[in-house]
Design a protein around this motif. Structure first.
Motif, PDB file in Angstrom:
ATOM      1  N   VAL A 128       0.871  -1.167   0.000  1.00  0.00           N
ATOM      2  CA  VAL A 128       0.000   0.000   0.000  1.00  0.00           C
ATOM      3  C   VAL A 128       0.909   1.218   0.000  1.00  0.00           C
ATOM      4  O   VAL A 128       1.722   1.397   0.913  1.00  0.00           O
ATOM      5  CB  VAL A 128      -0.928   0.019   1.233  1.00  0.00           C
ATOM      6  N   ASN A 129       0.817   2.006  -1.055  1.00  0.00           N
ATOM      7  CA  ASN A 129       1.660   3.186  -1.236  1.00  0.00           C
ATOM      8  C   ASN A 129       3.151   2.844  -1.130  1.00  0.00           C
ATOM      9  O   ASN A 129       3.934   3.579  -0.539  1.00  0.00           O
ATOM     10  CB  ASN A 129       1.288   4.275  -0.231  1.00  0.00           C
ATOM     11  N   GLY A 130       3.511   1.697  -1.678  1.00  0.00           N
ATOM     12  CA  GLY A 130       4.907   1.284  -1.713  1.00  0.00           C
ATOM     13  C   GLY A 130       5.395   0.557  -0.476  1.00  0.00           C
ATOM     14  O   GLY A 130       6.504   0.034  -0.467  1.00  0.00           O
ATOM     15  N   ARG A 131       4.601   0.526   0.587  1.00  0.00           N
ATOM     16  CA  ARG A 131       4.997  -0.165   1.825  1.00  0.00           C
ATOM     17  C   ARG A 131       4.397  -1.558   1.865  1.00  0.00           C
ATOM     18  O   ARG A 131       3.198  -1.735   1.691  1.00  0.00           O
ATOM     19  CB  ARG A 131       4.483   0.609   3.043  1.00  0.00           C
ATOM     20  N   ARG A 132       5.237  -2.545   2.103  1.00  0.00           N
ATOM     21  CA  ARG A 132       4.775  -3.934   2.213  1.00  0.00           C
ATOM     22  C   ARG A 132       3.918  -4.074   3.459  1.00  0.00           C
ATOM     23  O   ARG A 132       4.265  -3.544   4.523  1.00  0.00           O
ATOM     24  CB  ARG A 132       5.974  -4.863   2.294  1.00  0.00           C
ATOM     25  N   THR A 190      -0.326  -2.364  -4.779  1.00  0.00           N
ATOM     26  CA  THR A 190       0.454  -3.246  -5.636  1.00  0.00           C
ATOM     27  C   THR A 190       0.173  -4.653  -5.146  1.00  0.00           C
ATOM     28  O   THR A 190       0.460  -4.984  -3.999  1.00  0.00           O
ATOM     29  CB  THR A 190       1.949  -2.929  -5.553  1.00  0.00           C
ATOM     30  N   ILE A 191      -0.404  -5.461  -6.020  1.00  0.00           N
ATOM     31  CA  ILE A 191      -0.831  -6.801  -5.642  1.00  0.00           C
ATOM     32  C   ILE A 191      -0.055  -7.816  -6.463  1.00  0.00           C
ATOM     33  O   ILE A 191      -0.036  -7.748  -7.691  1.00  0.00           O
ATOM     34  CB  ILE A 191      -2.344  -6.973  -5.881  1.00  0.00           C
ATOM     35  N   PHE A 192       0.587  -8.754  -5.776  1.00  0.00           N
ATOM     36  CA  PHE A 192       1.342  -9.819  -6.419  1.00  0.00           C
ATOM     37  C   PHE A 192       0.491 -11.081  -6.402  1.00  0.00           C
ATOM     38  O   PHE A 192       0.188 -11.602  -5.345  1.00  0.00           O
ATOM     39  CB  PHE A 192       2.652 -10.079  -5.685  1.00  0.00           C
TER      40      PHE A 192
END
Length: 104
Positions: free
Chosen positions: A30-34, A49-51
């Motif tokens: 979320v906003n670059g933070r894992r 970002t969803i892997f």
């Protein structure tokens, strides 16, 4: 709104349980933070970002849904940032990643 509930409402996962597992295993940012917890709060304007397997999706949350509606309704709540290089930032990042993994 919780990340697991949001992903389920947006129809990005089949069940909320799947979203919980993905969050707890660290398969999203979320906003670059894992993140590593399913109760991570997400708001309007956040970039997810969803892997999922070998696929990576970058999404911007436009509005928060109030229910899990049909796909067209769910799709209206977010914008895909990595859709075929339409966003120059995402396109540049994708090219850098692909260059880093290329075989000599």
């Amino acid at each position: 709104m919780r990340i697991d509930k949001l992903l389920w409402y947006l129809r990005l996962v089949r069940s909320r349980t799947v979203a919980q597992v993905m969050a707890e295993e660290g398969h999203m940012r979320v906003n670059g933070r894992r993140i590593d917890r399913a109760h991570q709060k997400v708001g309007v304007g956040d970039v997810l970002t969803i892997f999922a397997g070998r696929e990576v999706q970058v999404l911007e949350v436009l509005t928060l849904p109030v229910r899990r509606g049909p796909y067209p309704e769910a799709r209206a709540h977010y914008r895909v940032l990595d859709g075929g290089g339409t966003d120059p930032i995402a396109a540049g990042a994708t090219e850098q990643i692909e260059e880093g993994f290329s075989q000599p």
